[in-house]
Scaffold this motif. Structure first.
Motif, PDB file in Angstrom:
ATOM      1  N   LEU A   1     -37.168 -20.199 -87.485  1.00 17.49           N
ATOM      2  CA  LEU A   1     -37.692 -20.908 -86.319  1.00 17.49           C
ATOM      3  C   LEU A   1     -38.721 -21.920 -86.783  1.00 17.49           C
ATOM      4  O   LEU A   1     -39.706 -21.561 -87.419  1.00 17.49           O
ATOM      5  CB  LEU A   1     -38.345 -19.900 -85.353  1.00 17.49           C
ATOM      6  N   LEU A   2     -38.439 -23.193 -86.477  1.00 18.47           N
ATOM      7  CA  LEU A   2     -39.407 -24.238 -86.799  1.00 18.47           C
ATOM      8  C   LEU A   2     -40.028 -24.697 -85.494  1.00 18.47           C
ATOM      9  O   LEU A   2     -39.317 -24.878 -84.502  1.00 18.47           O
ATOM     10  CB  LEU A   2     -38.707 -25.442 -87.439  1.00 18.47           C
ATOM     11  N   VAL A   3     -41.341 -24.867 -85.492  1.00 20.04           N
ATOM     12  CA  VAL A   3     -42.001 -25.375 -84.283  1.00 20.04           C
ATOM     13  C   VAL A   3     -42.803 -26.605 -84.688  1.00 20.04           C
ATOM     14  O   VAL A   3     -43.667 -26.528 -85.556  1.00 20.04           O
ATOM     15  CB  VAL A   3     -42.941 -24.312 -83.673  1.00 20.04           C
TER      16      VAL A   3
ATOM     17  N   ARG B   1     -50.916 -30.029 -75.123  1.00 18.54           N
ATOM     18  CA  ARG B   1     -51.345 -28.858 -75.896  1.00 18.54           C
ATOM     19  C   ARG B   1     -50.437 -27.667 -75.582  1.00 18.54           C
ATOM     20  O   ARG B   1     -50.089 -27.433 -74.431  1.00 18.54           O
ATOM     21  CB  ARG B   1     -52.784 -28.537 -75.528  1.00 18.54           C
ATOM     22  N   GLY B   2     -50.029 -26.978 -76.616  1.00 16.30           N
ATOM     23  CA  GLY B   2     -49.167 -25.808 -76.391  1.00 16.30           C
ATOM     24  C   GLY B   2     -47.706 -26.189 -76.161  1.00 16.30           C
ATOM     25  O   GLY B   2     -46.903 -25.338 -75.812  1.00 16.30           O
ATOM     26  N   GLU B   3     -47.371 -27.470 -76.354  1.00 19.78           N
ATOM     27  CA  GLU B   3     -45.964 -27.878 -76.193  1.00 19.78           C
ATOM     28  C   GLU B   3     -45.401 -28.276 -77.554  1.00 19.78           C
ATOM     29  O   GLU B   3     -46.141 -28.765 -78.410  1.00 19.78           O
ATOM     30  CB  GLU B   3     -45.867 -29.064 -75.231  1.00 19.78           C
ATOM     31  N   GLY B   4     -44.128 -28.058 -77.743  1.00 17.77           N
ATOM     32  CA  GLY B   4     -43.564 -28.402 -79.040  1.00 17.77           C
ATOM     33  C   GLY B   4     -42.053 -28.452 -79.033  1.00 17.77           C
ATOM     34  O   GLY B   4     -41.398 -28.061 -78.066  1.00 17.77           O
ATOM     35  N   VAL B   5     -41.539 -28.961 -80.146  1.00 17.92           N
ATOM     36  CA  VAL B   5     -40.087 -28.993 -80.336  1.00 17.92           C
ATOM     37  C   VAL B   5     -39.740 -27.786 -81.178  1.00 17.92           C
ATOM     38  O   VAL B   5     -40.356 -27.573 -82.223  1.00 17.92           O
ATOM     39  CB  VAL B   5     -39.673 -30.285 -81.074  1.00 17.92           C
ATOM     40  N   ILE B   6     -38.791 -26.987 -80.742  1.00 19.84           N
ATOM     41  CA  ILE B   6     -38.428 -25.847 -81.570  1.00 19.84           C
ATOM     42  C   ILE B   6     -36.992 -26.005 -82.077  1.00 19.84           C
ATOM     43  O   ILE B   6     -36.142 -26.534 -81.387  1.00 19.84           O
ATOM     44  CB  ILE B   6     -38.616 -24.493 -80.841  1.00 19.84           C
ATOM     45  N   ARG B   7     -36.781 -25.531 -83.279  1.00 18.56           N
ATOM     46  CA  ARG B   7     -35.447 -25.615 -83.869  1.00 18.56           C
ATOM     47  C   ARG B   7     -35.111 -24.290 -84.533  1.00 18.56           C
ATOM     48  O   ARG B   7     -35.906 -23.740 -85.287  1.00 18.56           O
ATOM     49  CB  ARG B   7     -35.393 -26.735 -84.904  1.00 18.56           C
TER      50      ARG B   7
ATOM     51  N   VAL C   1     -44.810 -23.213 -88.191  1.00 17.28           N
ATOM     52  CA  VAL C   1     -45.333 -24.083 -87.127  1.00 17.28           C
ATOM     53  C   VAL C   1     -46.084 -25.234 -87.775  1.00 17.28           C
ATOM     54  O   VAL C   1     -46.927 -25.007 -88.648  1.00 17.28           O
ATOM     55  CB  VAL C   1     -46.310 -23.302 -86.212  1.00 17.28           C
ATOM     56  N   ILE C   2     -45.769 -26.453 -87.341  1.00 20.73           N
ATOM     57  CA  ILE C   2     -46.462 -27.598 -87.907  1.00 20.73           C
ATOM     58  C   ILE C   2     -47.026 -28.448 -86.764  1.00 20.73           C
ATOM     59  O   ILE C   2     -46.299 -28.797 -85.831  1.00 20.73           O
ATOM     60  CB  ILE C   2     -45.520 -28.439 -88.795  1.00 20.73           C
ATOM     61  N   GLY C   3     -48.306 -28.736 -86.843  1.00 23.96           N
ATOM     62  CA  GLY C   3     -48.913 -29.549 -85.789  1.00 23.96           C
ATOM     63  C   GLY C   3     -50.360 -29.822 -86.105  1.00 23.96           C
ATOM     64  O   GLY C   3     -51.001 -29.072 -86.851  1.00 23.96           O
ATOM     65  N   PRO C   4     -50.907 -30.885 -85.528  1.00 21.63           N
ATOM     66  CA  PRO C   4     -52.288 -31.257 -85.852  1.00 21.63           C
ATOM     67  C   PRO C   4     -53.306 -30.281 -85.283  1.00 21.63           C
ATOM     68  O   PRO C   4     -52.960 -29.438 -84.454  1.00 21.63           O
ATOM     69  CB  PRO C   4     -52.446 -32.629 -85.193  1.00 21.63           C
TER      70      PRO C   4
END
Ligand SMILES: Nc1ncnc2c1ncn2[C@@H]1O[C@H](COP(=O)(O)OP(=O)(O)OP(=O)(O)O)[C@@H](O)[C@H]1O
Length: 595
Positions: free
Chosen positions: A537-539, A572-578, A285-288
């Motif tokens: 799974l990448l987020v 917040r709590g939203e993301g792109v998943i692959r 998971v990657i995010g600020p």
């Protein structure tokens, strides 16, 4: 005279031919048959019809199905057929938003019906011949409109034909198509009701469709398609079936079962992650800061624990995971490495000592960022300690260092590192920390270890001990490990000394599900491509930074428009998943305990 009565002529000629044994009479008989009944020449068509008839009846007998009022009935299922008559628009008639909305509506219409097969038959046609017929038709229509300029119907048809000619000249190959939606239900009424619902749904988005007649269903079964109903269309006219509109969606198998991840934004479709089907079970998971990474890791970790009945171990760097779990009513077992020893030098008998020592070299080298020369010396002294002592300790390693034939500086440097290790690996004779792990939720409390290198060392050491504990070669998941703030360990991985990268590359190999989160792509260090390309799974989470998204584009199919329109404003709590092996990402509102 009736052609049947005339048949007497060839019969007489055959008769004469037989009596006189003259071949000429037989030829004359054949000629007269053709003259009297020219349809006899179409003997192949008759044969085909006969064959179709036999085939159809045989199928009915073999499969025990029959067609009543357009519904195909078999032993325990009913199939209703909806045939598309026309799609009177093409995607260029719609704005980007309009097309998107239409495609989503189309899939919503399909979702209303449980079991539907879409059969799309496409046959290419001779473009030149078709163009020729269009020109001819346009010519005729022009003549009619000139004579009667008030005839709107003809004018419209002419416009349509001109439009078709334009499309072909723009390079769109015309083809004949027919589309069936076959609805399968356990009862006749349900099949009919679903098919009617589907037809109405299609109608609501402008697709003209109707229920098939009995003869059309018969035709479908005997010849596979209904020849008479084929229409001519263009690729852009069938947006739902063309590349322009196939919604980006990972393989159904992967997203339809397993761990619930959340709901796709836009369609509200539930998205799961089927760990059984994925070739790689690791999550990155990657995010600020504040994006919701920790919440996602916590809830996914707990779900994995309950779903698979395997332990989940959280490495709690900031001392917040323990508290968040407790707030949700989950009581984790807290393991403090300063209380329960890591016992890194204690290995069970089934472990290959050589491999284990080289793993130790990796752990120490990465944790303390050692150069190759010093870590090779360390490898040597640990190997010697293992060969000299039944149960080596860090003190026996220091003893070996003191006996080395190297400069005093090197000895001091190595001893210093081993002393640091000793401060966190207390080598008690009790059960070690990893031995305490059974099925359940565990938190490894790292909050009392202040130095980054020692935190790194503890995480790595526990990883190695876990690899050894669950070292059984089968395809089962044995443990899930969650590492928040994973930059602590990822940044120090290198080609020469890697451990996490090996776990990620090995996929399901160790039976470990590794879940990690970090703030940005640079945290991934030298081996970032390995982590990003191999994680199952990448987020990528909420990030207003366009540069971030343009880097993500290397690993997921994202258009600039999507980035601009959608991804720069994720909440917040939203993301792109692959998912691995599938570059089609999903934009998801992640399911967490906090949401
Ligand atoms: N889906 C969500 N819905 C509502 N609130 C959320 C959601 N996810 C996280 N939060 C809340 O937002 C705050 C930040 O979340 P979280 O700590 O998970 O983010 P983070 O990305 O891990 O941040 P950091 O990198 O600083 O640890 C927390 O108070 C959390 O409860």
């Amino acid at each position: 005279m009736e052609s049947k009565q005339l048949l007497i002529i060839p019969i007489l000629l055959v008769f004469l031919g037989i009596i006189s044994r003259n071949f000429i009479f037989l030829i004359l008989a054949a000629v007269s048959v053709i003259l009297v009944r020219p349809d006899f020449l179409k003997i192949d068509i008759l044969a085909q019809k006969f064959k179709d008839f036999i085939l159809f009846n045989r199928k009915i007998i073999e499969n025990e199905y029959r067609i009543i009022d357009g519904i195909l009935e078999s032993k325990d299922e009913y199939k209703a057929f909806v045939i598309v008559d026309d799609i009177p628009f093409d995607y260029r008639d719609l704005s980007n938003e309009g097309l998107r909305a239409k495609v989503i509506s189309f899939h919503k219409v399909l979702d209303v019906v449980d079991n539907v097969d879409i059969i799309f038959r496409k046959k290419s046609i001779d473009k030149n011949k078709f163009l020729e017929s269009l020109f001819r038709r346009a010519q005729n229509l022009r003549v009619i409109t000139e004579a009667d300029p008030s005839n709107e119907k003809v004018k419209n048809e002419l416009l349509m034909i001109q439009e078709m000619i334009k499309k072909i000249s723009e390079g769109e190959p015309p083809f004949q198509y027919i589309i069936y939606f076959v609805v399968t239900s356990p009862s006749r009424e349900k099949a009919l009701a679903s098919a009617t619902l589907l037809r109405k749904g299609l109608e609501s988005i402008g697709i003209k469709a109707r229920l098939a007649r009995t003869s059309e269903v018969e035709d479908f079964i005997t010849s596979g398609y209904i020849r008479r109903k084929e229409k001519v269309g263009f690729p852009t006219q069938i947006p739902y079936f063309t590349v322009f509109s196939i919604p980006k969606s990972p393989t159904y198998q992967i997203i339809s079962d397993g761990i619930y991840l959340g709901k796709e934004i836009g369609t509200a479709r539930s998205v799961f992650w089927n760990l059984e089907k994925t070739m790689n079970p690791h999550v990155l998971v990657i995010g600020p800061s504040g994006a919701g990474k920790t919440e996602f890791l916590i809830s996914t970790g707990v779900k994995i624990n309950t779903w698979y009945h395997i332990p989940v171990v959280f490495f709690d760097v900031k001392n917040d995971i323990k508290l968040r779990l407790r707030r949700k009513g989950i009581k984790p077992v807290i393991l403090n490495p300063l209380i329960y020893s890591i016992n890194l030098l204690k290995i069970s008998e089934n472990i290959n000592q050589g491999i284990y020592v080289s793993l130790l070299e990796n752990v120490i080298s990465n944790s303390f960022r050692m150069d190759k020369y010093s870590s090779s010396i360390l490898y040597k002294v640990i190997t010697e300690a293992f060969s000299r002592f039944q149960e080596p300790t860090w003190n026996s390693v220091i003893e070996q260092i003191n006996q080395l034939d190297v400069t005093e500086e090197v000895k001091i440097y190595l001893s210093k590192i081993v002393n640091k290790i000793k401060s966190v690996d207390i080598e008690s004779s009790d059960e070690s920390l990893v031995d305490k792990i059974e099925e359940g939720v565990y938190v490894i409390d790292l909050s009392l270890i202040k130095s980054e290198e020692l935190k790194r060392f503890v995480i790595y050491s526990i990883l190695v001990k876990i690899i050894n504990k669950y070292n059984i070669a089968d395809d089962k998941f044995k443990i899930s490990l969650v590492i928040d703030e994973a930059w602590t360990i990822l940044r120090s991985e290198s080609e020469d000394y890697s451990l996490v990268a090996d776990i990620i590359k090995r996929g399901r190999g160790y039976g470990i599900i590794l879940m990690m989160a970090t703030q940005n792509l640079y945290d991934l260090g030298e081996l970032s491509d390995i982590f990003l390309e191999n994680s199952g799974l990448l987020v990528f989470m909420n990030n207003g930074d366009k540069k971030f998204w343009s880097e993500v584009k290397r690993f997921a199919n994202l258009s600039d428009e999507e980035i601009y329109r959608e991804l720069s404003f994720l909440g917040r709590g939203e993301g792109v998943i692959r998912f691995i092996g599938d570059p089609r990402p999903l934009v998801v509102k992640l399911d967490t305990f906090a949401s």
